[in-house]
Design an enzyme around this catalytic site. Structure first.
Site, PDB file in Angstrom:
ATOM      1  N   ASN A  32      46.507  51.958  46.367  1.00  0.00           N
ATOM      2  CA  ASN A  32      46.091  53.266  45.838  1.00  0.00           C
ATOM      3  C   ASN A  32      44.623  53.545  46.160  1.00  0.00           C
ATOM      4  O   ASN A  32      44.081  54.554  45.732  1.00  0.00           O
ATOM      5  CB  ASN A  32      46.355  53.357  44.324  1.00  0.00           C
ATOM      6  N   SER A 131      45.789  33.159  39.669  1.00  0.00           N
ATOM      7  CA  SER A 131      44.387  32.748  39.661  1.00  0.00           C
ATOM      8  C   SER A 131      44.219  31.469  38.867  1.00  0.00           C
ATOM      9  O   SER A 131      44.939  31.240  37.881  1.00  0.00           O
ATOM     10  CB  SER A 131      43.567  33.860  39.001  1.00  0.00           C
ATOM     11  N   TYR A 156      41.739  40.145  31.855  1.00  0.00           N
ATOM     12  CA  TYR A 156      42.174  39.975  33.250  1.00  0.00           C
ATOM     13  C   TYR A 156      42.992  38.688  33.389  1.00  0.00           C
ATOM     14  O   TYR A 156      44.091  38.683  33.954  1.00  0.00           O
ATOM     15  CB  TYR A 156      40.958  39.937  34.188  1.00  0.00           C
ATOM     16  N   LYS A 160      47.169  37.922  34.286  1.00  0.00           N
ATOM     17  CA  LYS A 160      47.752  37.027  35.297  1.00  0.00           C
ATOM     18  C   LYS A 160      48.764  36.070  34.652  1.00  0.00           C
ATOM     19  O   LYS A 160      49.831  35.800  35.190  1.00  0.00           O
ATOM     20  CB  LYS A 160      46.653  36.230  36.001  1.00  0.00           C
ATOM     21  N   PHE A 185      41.621  29.577  43.741  1.00  0.00           N
ATOM     22  CA  PHE A 185      40.358  29.163  43.145  1.00  0.00           C
ATOM     23  C   PHE A 185      39.318  30.252  43.505  1.00  0.00           C
ATOM     24  O   PHE A 185      39.521  31.390  43.113  1.00  0.00           O
ATOM     25  CB  PHE A 185      40.053  27.703  43.503  1.00  0.00           C
ATOM     26  N   ASP A 322      32.145  31.851  31.031  1.00  0.00           N
ATOM     27  CA  ASP A 322      32.077  30.917  32.160  1.00  0.00           C
ATOM     28  C   ASP A 322      32.340  29.484  31.703  1.00  0.00           C
ATOM     29  O   ASP A 322      32.017  29.118  30.570  1.00  0.00           O
ATOM     30  CB  ASP A 322      30.691  30.960  32.822  1.00  0.00           C
TER      31      ASP A 322
HETATM   32  P1  NAD Z   1      40.635  43.799  45.779  1.00  0.00           P
HETATM   33  O1  NAD Z   1      40.216  44.676  44.655  1.00  0.00           O
HETATM   34  O2  NAD Z   1      39.815  43.801  47.014  1.00  0.00           O
HETATM   35  O3  NAD Z   1      42.151  44.124  46.188  1.00  0.00           O
HETATM   36  C1  NAD Z   1      43.091  44.609  45.254  1.00  0.00           C
HETATM   37  C2  NAD Z   1      43.653  45.904  45.813  1.00  0.00           C
HETATM   38  O4  NAD Z   1      44.627  46.439  44.914  1.00  0.00           O
HETATM   39  C3  NAD Z   1      42.582  46.974  46.016  1.00  0.00           C
HETATM   40  O5  NAD Z   1      42.641  47.416  47.349  1.00  0.00           O
HETATM   41  C4  NAD Z   1      42.968  48.084  45.036  1.00  0.00           C
HETATM   42  O6  NAD Z   1      42.660  49.373  45.538  1.00  0.00           O
HETATM   43  C5  NAD Z   1      44.454  47.841  44.883  1.00  0.00           C
HETATM   44  N1  NAD Z   1      45.035  48.304  43.619  1.00  0.00           N
HETATM   45  C6  NAD Z   1      44.568  48.090  42.358  1.00  0.00           C
HETATM   46  N2  NAD Z   1      45.404  48.639  41.459  1.00  0.00           N
HETATM   47  C7  NAD Z   1      46.415  49.199  42.166  1.00  0.00           C
HETATM   48  C8  NAD Z   1      47.577  49.919  41.811  1.00  0.00           C
HETATM   49  N3  NAD Z   1      47.862  50.186  40.522  1.00  0.00           N
HETATM   50  N4  NAD Z   1      48.401  50.373  42.793  1.00  0.00           N
HETATM   51  C9  NAD Z   1      48.114  50.125  44.088  1.00  0.00           C
HETATM   52  N5  NAD Z   1      47.031  49.457  44.484  1.00  0.00           N
HETATM   53  C10 NAD Z   1      46.197  48.989  43.534  1.00  0.00           C
HETATM   54  O7  NAD Z   1      40.788  42.316  45.209  1.00  0.00           O
HETATM   55  P2  NAD Z   1      41.090  40.961  45.979  1.00  0.00           P
HETATM   56  O8  NAD Z   1      39.938  40.070  45.774  1.00  0.00           O
HETATM   57  O9  NAD Z   1      41.587  41.237  47.331  1.00  0.00           O
HETATM   58  O10 NAD Z   1      42.262  40.407  45.065  1.00  0.00           O
HETATM   59  C11 NAD Z   1      43.622  40.508  45.450  1.00  0.00           C
HETATM   60  C12 NAD Z   1      44.476  39.878  44.359  1.00  0.00           C
HETATM   61  O11 NAD Z   1      44.095  38.513  44.214  1.00  0.00           O
HETATM   62  C13 NAD Z   1      44.305  40.513  42.992  1.00  0.00           C
HETATM   63  O12 NAD Z   1      45.564  40.541  42.352  1.00  0.00           O
HETATM   64  C14 NAD Z   1      43.372  39.559  42.271  1.00  0.00           C
HETATM   65  O13 NAD Z   1      43.540  39.598  40.891  1.00  0.00           O
HETATM   66  C15 NAD Z   1      43.801  38.232  42.861  1.00  0.00           C
HETATM   67  N6  NAD Z   1      42.768  37.208  42.789  1.00  0.00           N
HETATM   68  C16 NAD Z   1      41.540  37.456  43.329  1.00  0.00           C
HETATM   69  C17 NAD Z   1      40.548  36.477  43.253  1.00  0.00           C
HETATM   70  C18 NAD Z   1      39.171  36.737  43.793  1.00  0.00           C
HETATM   71  O14 NAD Z   1      38.247  36.037  43.396  1.00  0.00           O
HETATM   72  N7  NAD Z   1      38.978  37.694  44.698  1.00  0.00           N
HETATM   73  C19 NAD Z   1      40.831  35.253  42.646  1.00  0.00           C
HETATM   74  C20 NAD Z   1      42.106  35.027  42.119  1.00  0.00           C
HETATM   75  C21 NAD Z   1      43.073  36.021  42.198  1.00  0.00           C
HETATM   76  C1  WQD Z   2      30.892  31.460  40.454  1.00  0.00           C
HETATM   77  C2  WQD Z   2      29.737  30.686  39.851  1.00  0.00           C
HETATM   78  C3  WQD Z   2      28.833  31.717  37.869  1.00  0.00           C
HETATM   79  C4  WQD Z   2      27.345  35.318  39.905  1.00  0.00           C
HETATM   80  C5  WQD Z   2      35.789  34.645  38.980  1.00  0.00           C
HETATM   81  C6  WQD Z   2      36.868  34.969  38.000  1.00  0.00           C
HETATM   82  C7  WQD Z   2      38.133  34.261  38.353  1.00  0.00           C
HETATM   83  C8  WQD Z   2      38.504  34.512  39.808  1.00  0.00           C
HETATM   84  C9  WQD Z   2      37.374  34.272  40.743  1.00  0.00           C
HETATM   85  C10 WQD Z   2      40.007  36.328  39.967  1.00  0.00           C
HETATM   86  C11 WQD Z   2      29.781  30.603  38.322  1.00  0.00           C
HETATM   87  C12 WQD Z   2      27.815  31.719  38.993  1.00  0.00           C
HETATM   88  C13 WQD Z   2      27.927  34.100  39.624  1.00  0.00           C
HETATM   89  C14 WQD Z   2      25.926  35.455  39.784  1.00  0.00           C
HETATM   90  C15 WQD Z   2      25.801  33.140  39.122  1.00  0.00           C
HETATM   91  N1  WQD Z   2      38.851  35.864  40.030  1.00  0.00           N
HETATM   92  N2  WQD Z   2      27.186  33.030  39.238  1.00  0.00           N
HETATM   93  N3  WQD Z   2      25.220  34.359  39.408  1.00  0.00           N
HETATM   94  O1  WQD Z   2      33.470  33.128  37.578  1.00  0.00           O
HETATM   95  O2  WQD Z   2      34.271  31.181  38.998  1.00  0.00           O
HETATM   96  O3  WQD Z   2      35.566  33.251  38.937  1.00  0.00           O
HETATM   97  O4  WQD Z   2      36.223  34.981  40.305  1.00  0.00           O
HETATM   98  O5  WQD Z   2      41.013  35.786  39.602  1.00  0.00           O
HETATM   99  O6  WQD Z   2      39.106  34.716  37.485  1.00  0.00           O
HETATM  100  O7  WQD Z   2      36.448  34.588  36.709  1.00  0.00           O
HETATM  101  O8  WQD Z   2      33.434  33.265  40.121  1.00  0.00           O
HETATM  102  O9  WQD Z   2      31.841  34.068  41.800  1.00  0.00           O
HETATM  103  O10 WQD Z   2      31.776  35.079  39.487  1.00  0.00           O
HETATM  104  O11 WQD Z   2      30.997  32.737  39.801  1.00  0.00           O
HETATM  105  O12 WQD Z   2      25.117  32.190  38.796  1.00  0.00           O
HETATM  106  O13 WQD Z   2      25.363  36.543  40.002  1.00  0.00           O
HETATM  107  O14 WQD Z   2      28.528  31.384  40.160  1.00  0.00           O
HETATM  108  O15 WQD Z   2      28.229  31.485  36.648  1.00  0.00           O
HETATM  109  O16 WQD Z   2      29.261  29.354  37.957  1.00  0.00           O
HETATM  110  P1  WQD Z   2      34.121  32.647  38.784  1.00  0.00           P
HETATM  111  P2  WQD Z   2      31.997  33.888  40.338  1.00  0.00           P
END
Ligand code: NAD
Ligand code: WQD
Length: 365
Positions: A32, A131, A156, A160, A185, A322
């Site tokens: 979207n 996640s 969030y 998940k 991770f 954290d």
């Molecule tokens: P991102 O925001 O770049 O990608 C998510 C995409 O989903 C975006 O392009 C957004 O526009 C789209 N979106 C959101 N809501 C929507 C909806 N209702 N309908 C259609 N599209 C929608 O994030 P990402 O980092 O690429 O993450 C991808 C997936 O991986 C997510 O589900 C996120 O929760 C999960 N994840 C990410 C991380 C991380 O650290 N990046 C870690 C663990 C899990």
């Molecule tokens: C990493 C480390 C911070 C920013 C998050 C979500 C998790 C997953 C991945 C989606 C930590 C430190 C960070 C800054 C800092 N996402 N930090 N200064 O918190 O491990 O995970 O993203 O599923 O659910 O919680 O990742 O990159 O935010 O932080 O010192 O400006 O860096 O405290 O130790 P995190 P992060």
């Protein structure tokens, strides 16, 4: 195979689309565009020389999702898609505590709507972006998949956990379904071309995008959130994983579901259950991490080395929610998927920097 990829224009989705195309699969992308740019997939098309049909739609729009999933099916009534890779969702931890309903609606209700549309189209194979946050604050590291899921510190994370439960229940109820739950991770880095990467809106929430924006001059200094954790240098330790390795893990998980015949109805009509375990065998779970933890200070040093730039830092209070240390035991993915992360921290930072340097303002720059 033909895949529908939700969240296809996003950070991880766009890298997964690229790896799927490179592996010879066909992809239709849905997003979207609430947190991404259409430009990412145009660049994937340019990099691969392959077309990626794109539909701008919301996964909560069940009718739109059913239309996409049913479109273009062969005339003999066979399925139009072999599987869905489901990345779409909201992911900002802090925002989720301020707007919990929006998070449950997008992530949980959105997934329910998508599942309903998939059922209507007879597409019953899904790879889901979970996640490591579902483990909460683990008792010990490294974290294996057998570690009980914990209590995430924000909506969030709960979204998940809820989706995982829904998918497990669905797989247990209906053996025709097969679902892979991939617990990421900390995904970082970018494709080695520097053409696609992470493009956060506003102030980055995550460490590596923040460091990158400091390096490129968009922000003054990195705040280190706490240096009094019980870790070797006092700063938080995480398992950073290169986004290209992560994307390749998805291709392996897809192949596993297909090649192992997971989700095909067995003669008893029962969902197979894994021995000694509550998880149905048609709903496997894999950690996607490197197994190596690095501290914030180590990440900063690696980025400085890769970029040749100095990153000014200041120590700030701990960020609420954290944890001290979080890293994977990635053995199961290695044994079952034949997958392991190939890129080290230096490559992650080098590629993050290349993307940021070439695209200082992201896709819109
Ligand atoms: P991102 O925001 O770049 O990608 C998510 C995409 O989903 C975006 O392009 C957004 O526009 C789209 N979106 C959101 N809501 C929507 C909806 N209702 N309908 C259609 N599209 C929608 O994030 P990402 O980092 O690429 O993450 C991808 C997936 O991986 C997510 O589900 C996120 O929760 C999960 N994840 C990410 C991380 C991380 O650290 N990046 C870690 C663990 C899990
Ligand atoms: C990493 C480390 C911070 C920013 C998050 C979500 C998790 C997953 C991945 C989606 C930590 C430190 C960070 C800054 C800092 N996402 N930090 N200064 O918190 O491990 O995970 O993203 O599923 O659910 O919680 O990742 O990159 O935010 O932080 O010192 O400006 O860096 O405290 O130790 P995190 P992060």
């Amino acid at each position: 195979m033909k895949l529908l990829v939700t969240g296809a224009t996003g950070y991880i989705g766009s890298h997964a689309v690229l790896e799927l195309l490179e592996a010879g699969h066909e992809v239709v992308g849905v997003d979207n565009l609430s947190n991404s740019s259409r430009e990412s997939l145009r660049r994937v098309e340019a990099l691969t020389g392959k077309a990626v049909p794109f539909v701008q739609a919301d996964i909560r729009d069940r009718g739109a999702m059913a239309a996409v999933l049913n479109a273009g099916g062969p005339a003999d009534g066979a399925r139009a898609f072999d599987a869905v890779m489901h990345f779409a969702g909201l992911k900002a931890v802090g925002e989720s505590t301020e707007q919990p309903v929006a998070y449950y609606e997008n992530n949980v209700a959105g997934t329910l709507s998508l599942l309903d549309a998939m059922e209507s189209a007879g597409v019953r194979r899904m790879i889901f972006s979970s996640s490591a946050t579902v483990y909460g604050d683990p008792q010990s590291v490294p974290i294996a998949e057998t570690t009980p899921v914990g209590s995430p510190s924000n909506p969030y994370g709960f979204s998940k956990l809820m989706i995982e439960q829904i998918l497990r229940d669905l797989a247990a109820a209906d053996p025709r379904w097969s679902v892979a739950l991939l617990r990421y991770f900390n995904p970082v880095g970018a494709h080695s071309s520097g053409r696609i990467g992470e493009d956060p809106q506003g102030v980055p929430n995550n460490l590596v995008p923040y460091i990158s924006q400091v390096a490129v001059g968009r922000r003054e200094a990195l705040s280190i959130f706490g240096d009094d954790y019980p870790t070797p240098d006092g700063t938080g330790v995480r398992d950073y994983i290169h986004v290209v390795d992560l994307a390749r893990g998805h291709v392996r998980a897809l192949e596993f579901l297909v090649n192992a015949g997971v989700g095909q109805t067995d003669p008893s009509g029962q969902s197979p259950r894994a021995a000694g375990d509550q998880a149905p065998a048609n709903c496997p779970v894999w950690n996607l991490g490197t197994g190596r933890g690095y501290s914030v200070r180590e990440a900063v040093a690696a980025f400085e080395k890769a970029s040749g730039r100095t990153i000014p830092v200041r120590v700030a209070p701990r960020r609420p929610g954290d944890i001290a240390a979080c890293y994977a035991d990635p053995t199961l993915a290695r044994e079952q998927l034949g997958w392991e992360a190939e890129h080290g921290l230096e490559a992650m930072m080098r590629d993050a920097w290349r993307w940021q340097r070439q695209n200082p303002q992201g896709y819109e720059g």
